[in-house]
Design an enzyme around this catalytic site. Sequence first.
Site, PDB file in Angstrom:
ATOM      1  N   ASN A  73       0.889  -1.324  -0.357  1.00 30.84           N
ATOM      2  CA  ASN A  73      -0.123  -0.153   0.424  1.00 30.84           C
ATOM      3  C   ASN A  73       0.856   1.524   0.171  1.00 30.84           C
ATOM      4  O   ASN A  73       1.287   1.434   1.228  1.00 30.84           O
ATOM      5  CB  ASN A  73      -0.656  -0.049   1.259  1.00 30.84           C
ATOM      6  N   CYS A 133      -5.214  -2.622   3.069  1.00 26.70           N
ATOM      7  CA  CYS A 133      -5.287  -1.314   3.616  1.00 26.70           C
ATOM      8  C   CYS A 133      -5.268  -1.796   5.190  1.00 26.70           C
ATOM      9  O   CYS A 133      -5.512  -2.942   5.759  1.00 26.70           O
ATOM     10  CB  CYS A 133      -6.464  -1.922   3.392  1.00 26.70           C
ATOM     11  N   GLY A 134      -4.483  -0.998   6.117  1.00 26.95           N
ATOM     12  CA  GLY A 134      -3.977  -1.546   7.404  1.00 26.95           C
ATOM     13  C   GLY A 134      -5.448  -0.934   8.384  1.00 26.95           C
ATOM     14  O   GLY A 134      -5.767  -1.856   9.109  1.00 26.95           O
ATOM     15  N   THR A 135      -6.536   0.760   8.312  1.00 25.38           N
ATOM     16  CA  THR A 135      -7.744   0.161   9.161  1.00 25.38           C
ATOM     17  C   THR A 135      -8.858  -1.176   8.577  1.00 25.38           C
ATOM     18  O   THR A 135      -9.488  -1.332   9.448  1.00 25.38           O
ATOM     19  CB  THR A 135      -8.442   1.696   8.724  1.00 25.38           C
ATOM     20  N   ASN A 170      -6.669  11.197  -0.720  1.00 29.59           N
ATOM     21  CA  ASN A 170      -6.609  10.133  -1.064  1.00 29.59           C
ATOM     22  C   ASN A 170      -6.283  10.265  -2.916  1.00 29.59           C
ATOM     23  O   ASN A 170      -5.773  11.828  -3.133  1.00 29.59           O
ATOM     24  CB  ASN A 170      -7.921   9.412  -1.567  1.00 29.59           C
ATOM     25  N   CYS A 174      -5.811   6.325   7.830  1.00 26.86           N
ATOM     26  CA  CYS A 174      -4.843   5.675   7.307  1.00 26.86           C
ATOM     27  C   CYS A 174      -3.974   5.030   8.178  1.00 26.86           C
ATOM     28  O   CYS A 174      -2.650   5.137   8.655  1.00 26.86           O
ATOM     29  CB  CYS A 174      -4.252   6.240   5.924  1.00 26.86           C
ATOM     30  N   GLY A 175      -3.984   3.314   8.081  1.00 24.45           N
ATOM     31  CA  GLY A 175      -3.535   2.767   8.798  1.00 24.45           C
ATOM     32  C   GLY A 175      -2.348   2.175   8.628  1.00 24.45           C
ATOM     33  O   GLY A 175      -0.651   2.749   9.017  1.00 24.45           O
ATOM     34  N   GLU A 223     -10.338  -0.052  -1.134  1.00 31.25           N
ATOM     35  CA  GLU A 223     -10.784   1.782  -0.513  1.00 31.25           C
ATOM     36  C   GLU A 223     -11.615   3.032  -1.177  1.00 31.25           C
ATOM     37  O   GLU A 223     -11.336   2.985  -2.573  1.00 31.25           O
ATOM     38  CB  GLU A 223      -8.985   1.506  -0.331  1.00 31.25           C
ATOM     39  N   ARG A 224     -11.803   3.356  -0.851  1.00 28.31           N
ATOM     40  CA  ARG A 224     -12.501   4.841  -1.219  1.00 28.31           C
ATOM     41  C   ARG A 224     -11.838   5.554  -1.701  1.00 28.31           C
ATOM     42  O   ARG A 224     -10.686   6.041  -1.120  1.00 28.31           O
ATOM     43  CB  ARG A 224     -13.531   5.317   0.602  1.00 28.31           C
TER      44      ARG A 224
HETATM   45  N1  LIG Z   1      -8.488   5.097   1.280  1.00 28.37           N
HETATM   46  C1  LIG Z   1      -9.096   5.723   2.804  1.00 28.37           C
HETATM   47  C2  LIG Z   1      -8.170   5.727   3.612  1.00 28.37           C
HETATM   48  C3  LIG Z   1      -6.351   5.098   3.935  1.00 28.37           C
HETATM   49  C4  LIG Z   1      -6.535   3.762   4.490  1.00 28.37           C
HETATM   50  C5  LIG Z   1      -5.471   3.304   4.105  1.00 28.37           C
HETATM   51  N2  LIG Z   1      -5.496   2.546   3.277  1.00 28.37           N
HETATM   52  C6  LIG Z   1      -4.767   2.732   5.430  1.00 28.37           C
HETATM   53  O1  LIG Z   1      -3.771   1.775   5.275  1.00 28.37           O
HETATM   54  O2  LIG Z   1      -5.536   2.321   6.756  1.00 28.37           O
HETATM   55  C7  LIG Z   1     -10.519   6.055   3.048  1.00 28.37           C
HETATM   56  O3  LIG Z   1     -10.720   6.859   2.211  1.00 28.37           O
HETATM   57  O4  LIG Z   1     -10.693   6.249   4.251  1.00 28.37           O
END
Ligand SMILES: N[C@@H](CCC[C@H](N)C(=O)O)C(=O)O
Length: 320
Positions: free
Chosen positions: A17, A222-224, A77, A86-87, A213-214
Amino acid sequence: MTDPALHPFVKGHGAENDFVILPDPENHLILTPEEVARLCDRRTGLGADGILRAVRCAADPEAITMTDAEWFMDYRNPDGGLGAMCGNGLLLLARYLVDVGLHRPGALLIATRAGTRRVHVPDDHTGPVTIDMGRPCLSGAGGIEVTAAGRTWPAVHVDMGNPHAVVFLEDTALAEDLRTAPTVTPAAAYPHGATVEFVAARGPHHLQLRVHERGVGETRACGTGACAAVAAARAHQPSPPLAVHYAADLPGGRLHIVVRPSGAIDLTGPAVITAQGTVHLTQPSDSKLPMGAARTWAQRGSGESETGPFRGSRAEHAQG
Ligand SMILES: N[C@@H](CCC[C@H](N)C(=O)O)C(=O)O
């Protein structure tokens, strides 16, 4: 700097990522959505899943009250939209701050739009980084459905400081081609859009997932999203008496998630710096963002996430 439009950057990734870090300690950059999209473009820009502007809290009107942290992660983004959390980006930003000597290794606090996060960076330039992501919130709307590849599945609403819809499948391949964004209904449950996780259980504490991902599209990790998947998998279980460890496998690699007895989640993953250089920015970098221009998010108030009362919020961390 001879050319005022040339700005330093650092490129890196966490489980593939990938992000561009723009150091901007004194808050001199004006980052328009167009500039962000151009930088993230994989053909005409540097290419990235997002931009991380590293700015001192004291210099940024959005973060000036977050006095528990020295640095603020201004996450964008590729579609130019602001993100609260963003994790993987935070893992990388913390690694960068330590590697270039802007912070000591060990524990550091970094402000985000979802609140201040405690991060641990080992003193070895390569080891995995850990973030206290706070407690997920699953009290959002019910009856969520996600449609992809012509099929519709129920989804779990999870707030990790940013909004997620988690779908459990037998096999993540059932989501097919995620170049087309999945549809999430009811749309009113996600007024600012959602990141969608397609999750398959691979063992009692082992998940496999793909993420749309949004504001980005399908990403390699994606961490979150991995934290949201674990939170959704445990939705009907009480808080564990001892910490519970999960492995989350994504196309770009493995992330480790620990659910603590308090319900708070720790995310551990790789953070790898791959390049540094200078990049042409179309906006001048010597003028300050006017105070009023950055008020939109700050006006939401402390302790409020994009979708509701996220429990790892700025207010809670600031008190702790
Ligand atoms: N695109 C997400 C934010 C990014 C998340 C990220 N890649 C992660 O690792 O958490 C959003 O719009 O919330």
